[in-house]
Motif scaffolding. Structure first.
Motif, PDB file in Angstrom:
ATOM      1  N   ILE A  72      -4.726  -1.159  -1.881  1.00 45.86           N
ATOM      2  CA  ILE A  72      -4.059  -2.405  -2.274  1.00 45.86           C
ATOM      3  C   ILE A  72      -4.406  -3.459  -1.234  1.00 45.86           C
ATOM      4  N   ILE A  73      -4.835  -4.616  -1.674  1.00 48.64           N
ATOM      5  CA  ILE A  73      -5.143  -5.726  -0.780  1.00 48.64           C
ATOM      6  C   ILE A  73      -4.418  -6.964  -1.285  1.00 48.64           C
ATOM      7  N   GLN A  74      -3.632  -7.557  -0.399  1.00 53.86           N
ATOM      8  CA  GLN A  74      -2.912  -8.790  -0.723  1.00 53.86           C
ATOM      9  C   GLN A  74      -3.391  -9.888   0.222  1.00 53.86           C
ATOM     10  N   ARG A  75      -3.916 -10.931  -0.334  1.00 52.81           N
ATOM     11  CA  ARG A  75      -4.438 -12.042   0.453  1.00 52.81           C
ATOM     12  C   ARG A  75      -3.594 -13.283   0.165  1.00 52.81           C
ATOM     13  N   THR A  76      -3.140 -13.918   1.230  1.00 57.74           N
ATOM     14  CA  THR A  76      -2.283 -15.094   1.110  1.00 57.74           C
ATOM     15  C   THR A  76      -2.889 -16.239   1.904  1.00 57.74           C
ATOM     16  N   LEU A 127      -3.463 -21.238   6.881  1.00 56.00           N
ATOM     17  CA  LEU A 127      -3.148 -19.915   7.413  1.00 56.00           C
ATOM     18  C   LEU A 127      -3.658 -18.859   6.441  1.00 56.00           C
ATOM     19  N   ASP A 128      -4.592 -18.030   6.930  1.00 49.60           N
ATOM     20  CA  ASP A 128      -5.134 -16.919   6.145  1.00 49.60           C
ATOM     21  C   ASP A 128      -4.490 -15.625   6.622  1.00 49.60           C
ATOM     22  N   GLU A 129      -3.968 -14.864   5.669  1.00 49.47           N
ATOM     23  CA  GLU A 129      -3.322 -13.599   6.009  1.00 49.47           C
ATOM     24  C   GLU A 129      -3.724 -12.556   4.971  1.00 49.47           C
ATOM     25  N   GLU A 130      -4.061 -11.378   5.455  1.00 49.83           N
ATOM     26  CA  GLU A 130      -4.481 -10.302   4.579  1.00 49.83           C
ATOM     27  C   GLU A 130      -3.729  -9.028   4.957  1.00 49.83           C
ATOM     28  N   LYS A 131      -3.133  -8.404   3.945  1.00 50.04           N
ATOM     29  CA  LYS A 131      -2.402  -7.161   4.135  1.00 50.04           C
ATOM     30  C   LYS A 131      -2.974  -6.117   3.195  1.00 50.04           C
ATOM     31  N   ILE A 132      -3.015  -4.872   3.665  1.00 47.38           N
ATOM     32  CA  ILE A 132      -3.572  -3.800   2.851  1.00 47.38           C
ATOM     33  C   ILE A 132      -2.683  -2.579   2.957  1.00 47.38           C
ATOM     34  N   LEU A 133      -2.820  -1.699   1.965  1.00 43.01           N
ATOM     35  CA  LEU A 133      -2.275  -0.349   2.034  1.00 43.01           C
ATOM     36  C   LEU A 133      -3.456   0.565   2.354  1.00 43.01           C
ATOM     37  N   PRO A 134      -3.632   0.929   3.620  1.00 43.89           N
ATOM     38  CA  PRO A 134      -4.866   1.602   4.033  1.00 43.89           C
ATOM     39  C   PRO A 134      -4.890   3.069   3.623  1.00 43.89           C
ATOM     40  N   LEU A 135      -6.097   3.602   3.581  1.00 48.57           N
ATOM     41  CA  LEU A 135      -6.274   5.030   3.352  1.00 48.57           C
ATOM     42  C   LEU A 135      -5.776   5.801   4.567  1.00 48.57           C
ATOM     43  N   GLY A 136      -5.155   6.940   4.300  1.00 47.95           N
ATOM     44  CA  GLY A 136      -4.665   7.776   5.378  1.00 47.95           C
ATOM     45  C   GLY A 136      -3.293   7.407   5.909  1.00 47.95           C
ATOM     46  N   LYS A 137      -2.622   6.439   5.292  1.00 45.84           N
ATOM     47  CA  LYS A 137      -1.291   6.054   5.749  1.00 45.84           C
ATOM     48  C   LYS A 137      -0.247   6.989   5.146  1.00 45.84           C
ATOM     49  N   ASP A 138       0.702   7.419   5.984  1.00 49.17           N
ATOM     50  CA  ASP A 138       1.788   8.295   5.538  1.00 49.17           C
ATOM     51  C   ASP A 138       2.951   7.444   5.039  1.00 49.17           C
ATOM     52  N   PRO A 190       9.030  -4.072  -3.082  1.00 49.58           N
ATOM     53  CA  PRO A 190       8.182  -4.454  -1.935  1.00 49.58           C
ATOM     54  C   PRO A 190       7.308  -3.294  -1.495  1.00 49.58           C
ATOM     55  N   LEU A 191       6.113  -3.627  -1.026  1.00 46.30           N
ATOM     56  CA  LEU A 191       5.139  -2.626  -0.640  1.00 46.30           C
ATOM     57  C   LEU A 191       5.018  -2.552   0.884  1.00 46.30           C
ATOM     58  N   PRO A 192       4.823  -1.363   1.434  1.00 38.24           N
ATOM     59  CA  PRO A 192       4.669  -1.220   2.893  1.00 38.24           C
ATOM     60  C   PRO A 192       3.242  -1.537   3.333  1.00 38.24           C
ATOM     61  N   LEU A 193       2.871  -2.794   3.266  1.00 41.30           N
ATOM     62  CA  LEU A 193       1.513  -3.207   3.590  1.00 41.30           C
ATOM     63  C   LEU A 193       1.349  -3.449   5.087  1.00 41.30           C
ATOM     64  N   THR A 194       0.131  -3.292   5.557  1.00 38.86           N
ATOM     65  CA  THR A 194      -0.200  -3.483   6.966  1.00 38.86           C
ATOM     66  C   THR A 194      -1.061  -4.730   7.109  1.00 38.86           C
ATOM     67  N   THR A 195      -0.704  -5.611   8.030  1.00 43.22           N
ATOM     68  CA  THR A 195      -1.468  -6.839   8.260  1.00 43.22           C
ATOM     69  C   THR A 195      -2.734  -6.514   9.044  1.00 43.22           C
ATOM     70  N   LEU A 255       7.643   2.607  -2.731  1.00 41.78           N
ATOM     71  CA  LEU A 255       6.799   3.048  -1.629  1.00 41.78           C
ATOM     72  C   LEU A 255       7.392   2.485  -0.344  1.00 41.78           C
ATOM     73  N   SER A 256       7.616   3.346   0.629  1.00 41.30           N
ATOM     74  CA  SER A 256       8.311   2.906   1.836  1.00 41.30           C
ATOM     75  C   SER A 256       7.846   3.731   3.028  1.00 41.30           C
ATOM     76  N   ASP A 257       7.964   3.126   4.217  1.00 37.40           N
ATOM     77  CA  ASP A 257       7.691   3.838   5.468  1.00 37.40           C
ATOM     78  C   ASP A 257       8.885   4.666   5.927  1.00 37.40           C
ATOM     79  N   LEU A 258      10.041   4.480   5.311  1.00 38.50           N
ATOM     80  CA  LEU A 258      11.264   5.133   5.744  1.00 38.50           C
ATOM     81  C   LEU A 258      11.353   6.545   5.189  1.00 38.50           C
ATOM     82  N   SER A 259      12.068   7.378   5.918  1.00 33.31           N
ATOM     83  CA  SER A 259      12.394   8.704   5.418  1.00 33.31           C
ATOM     84  C   SER A 259      13.674   8.648   4.586  1.00 33.31           C
TER      85      SER A 259
END
Length: 387
Positions: free
Chosen positions: A116-120, A217-228, A183-188, A254-258
Motif C-alpha cells: 500500500i502506498i499513500q502519497r500526499t 509538502l510531499d509525504e509518502e507512507k507505505i505498508l512495507p513488506l515484512g511488517k508485523d 485507518p491503516l498502520p502506514l510507515t512514513t 489492521l493495527s500495530d497494537l496487540s
C-alpha cells in the motif's frame, strides 16, 4: 480574526443563546447523546475483541468450521478473530507463473517496497494581510496564518499475512481491503518540504492581502513488506483459502497494537465517553430547565399583561365614547394618532400629552413602545382628568 470572522462568531453566539439558552441546551444534549451512543458502541467493540481469539496464521484454519461453507468451500459469513502476522505479497504464495511477477509497489522517492502506498501533496498558502488588506485584528498584523490544500492518492495491491518470522509459509490468510475505511498502520518513508519559487506578481499579491503559495509538502507512507501487524475482522474460507475482511462494528482492522493494547485503548476511550456524556447531559438538563422556567414565567407575564390590556382597552373605549358624546373636541386637542378623540393620556417618562387613552394603550401594547412625538421609549401612560 477578521471582521467577517468576528461577525460570524457573534451571530453563532446569538443563535446559541437565543430563547434563554434553549438552542445551546439542545446542542449540548445532542453532543451528550452522541457521546453515550459512542460509549455503547465502544463497549460492544470491547466485548467482541475480548471474545475474539488471538492466534497466529498457522492456527487460524483450526478454528474455521468447514461445515459453515458450501460445497465449493465458500462462506458468506465469518468469525471475528485477531491474527498476528507478517505482510507479504500475494504473488509470493500463489504458486504459479504469477510468482515471476513481483506484485508489489515501489516507492518513487525512497525505493522501498510495499503493498500500500499513500502519497500526499500539501500546498501551503500564506494569508498574510498586506498593507491594503489588513484588518483591525491585531494578531493579523504581526503573525501569518496558513491554509493548506491537500491531494491524496492511494494505491493498493493484493497481499497476505504469513506467520511471524517466516520468509515463506504454506499457511497464509488473504487480506481483503474491500469496503474498509479503517485507518491503516502506514510507515512514513518520505517527508520533504519544498519551497515554491515566487512569481513576479507575488509581491503584489502580498501587498493587497491575497493568498499566495509558499511551499509544497510531499509525504509518502507505505505498508512495507515484512511488517508485523494485527488483523482484526471476520475470517472465513474462500475456495479453501482463509480470508479476513474488515468488520464495520470494530474500530480496528489492521493495527500495530496487540489484543491487550487494543482493549486498554478502547477502555480508556470508553471512560472518557462515559464521563463526557454524564457531564454534558447534566449541563444540557440544567440549561434546558433554566430556559423552560424562564420562558414559562415570561409567557405567564405576557398573558397577564395581555388580559390587563384587554380590560383596560374595554374601559378606554367606554370612556372615549362618553367623552365624544359629551363635548366637541377642538382641533388643537385631538389625538395625533386617530384625530378623533381628545388627548387624555400622558406618556411616562417623556411626559407628552398627545394621545387619547385608547391610542395610548395601543402604543403600550407594541413590542417596542415609543412616543409618537419624541420617539423615546414608553414605560407607562397615565390618564389625565380635568376638574
Amino acid at each position: 480574526m477578521s471582521s467577517q470572522e468576528q461577525a460570524l462568531a457573534s451571530l453563532i453566539s446569538q443563535l446559541a443563546l437565543s430563547f434563554d439558552g434553549a438552542v445551546l441546551g439542545l446542542t449540548v444534549a445532542c453532543i451528550a447523546v452522541r457521546s453515550i451512543r459512542r460509549f455503547f458502541t465502544t463497549s460492544a467493540a470491547i466485548r467482541k475483541i475480548n471474545r475474539a481469539p488471538s492466534l497466529s496464521v498457522s492456527d487460524l484454519r483450526s478454528i474455521l468450521d468447514e461445515n459453515d461453507s458450501d460445497g465449493d468451500g465458500n462462506s458468506d459469513y465469518g468469525k471475528v478473530v485477531i491474527v498476528r502476522g507478517t505482510v507479504d505479497a500475494k504473488s509470493s504464495v500463489d504458486g504459479s507463473w504469477k510468482t515471476l511477477w513481483p506484485g508489489v509497489l515501489v516507492s518513487r522517492d525512497s525505493g522501498d517496497k510495499g503493498v500500500i502506498i499513500q502519497r500526499t501533496q500539501t500546498c501551503i498558502y500564506s494569508e498574510w494581510r498586506g498593507i491594503f488588506g489588513w484588518t483591525s485584528d491585531i494578531r493579523a498584523l504581526f503573525t501569518r496564518s496558513w491554509r493548506r490544500r491537500e491531494s491524496t492518492s492511494l494505491r493498493k495491491v493484493p497481499f497476505v499475512l504469513i506467520d511471524v518470522g517466516r520468509r515463506s509459509s504454506a499457511e497464509y490468510v488473504v487480506v481483503s481491503m474491500d469496503g474498509s475505511k479503517h485507518p491503516l498502520p502506514l510507515t512514513t518513508v518520505y517527508h520533504k518540504m519544498q519551497p515554491i519559487n515566487p512569481p513576479v506578481y507575488t509581491f503584489l499579491q502580498a501587498l493587497f492581502g491575497h493568498e499566495y503559495p509558499v511551499g509544497l509538502l510531499d509525504e509518502e507512507k507505505i505498508l512495507p513488506l515484512g511488517k508485523d501487524i494485527s488483523a482484526v475482522g471476520l475470517c472465513s474460507l474462500r475456495n479453501g483459502i482463509a480470508e479476513i475482511k474488515s468488520c464495520n462494528d470494530l474500530p480496528y482492522f489492521l493495527s500495530d497494537l496487540s489484543k491487550e493494547q487494543m482493549i486498554l485503548e478502547l477502555s480508556f476511550k470508553m471512560k472518557i465517553l462515559f464521563w463526557s456524556g454524564i457531564v454534558l447531559g447534566s449541563m444540557s438538563v440544567g440549561i434546558l430547565s433554566y430556559a423552560v422556567v424562564k420562558n414559562w414565567n415570561r409567557w405567564k407575564q405576557w398573558k397577564q399583561r395581555r388580559q390587563l390590556q384587554q380590560q383596560r382597552q374595554t374601559i378606554v373605549e367606554v370612556n372615549s365614547q362618553q367623552d365624544d358624546e359629551i363635548e366637541d373636541v377642538p382641533d388643537g386637542q385631538l389625538c395625533v394618532i386617530c384625530l378623533m378623540r381628545r388627548r387624555r393620556s400622558v406618556f411616562i417618562p417623556c411626559g407628552h400629552l398627545v394621545c387619547c387613552q385608547g391610542c395610548a394603550v395601543s402604543v403600550e401594547s407594541e413590542v417596542a413602545p415609543k412616543c409618537p412625538v419624541c420617539r423615546q421609549e414608553v414605560h407607562d401612560s397615565v390618564r389625565i382628568f380635568e376638574s
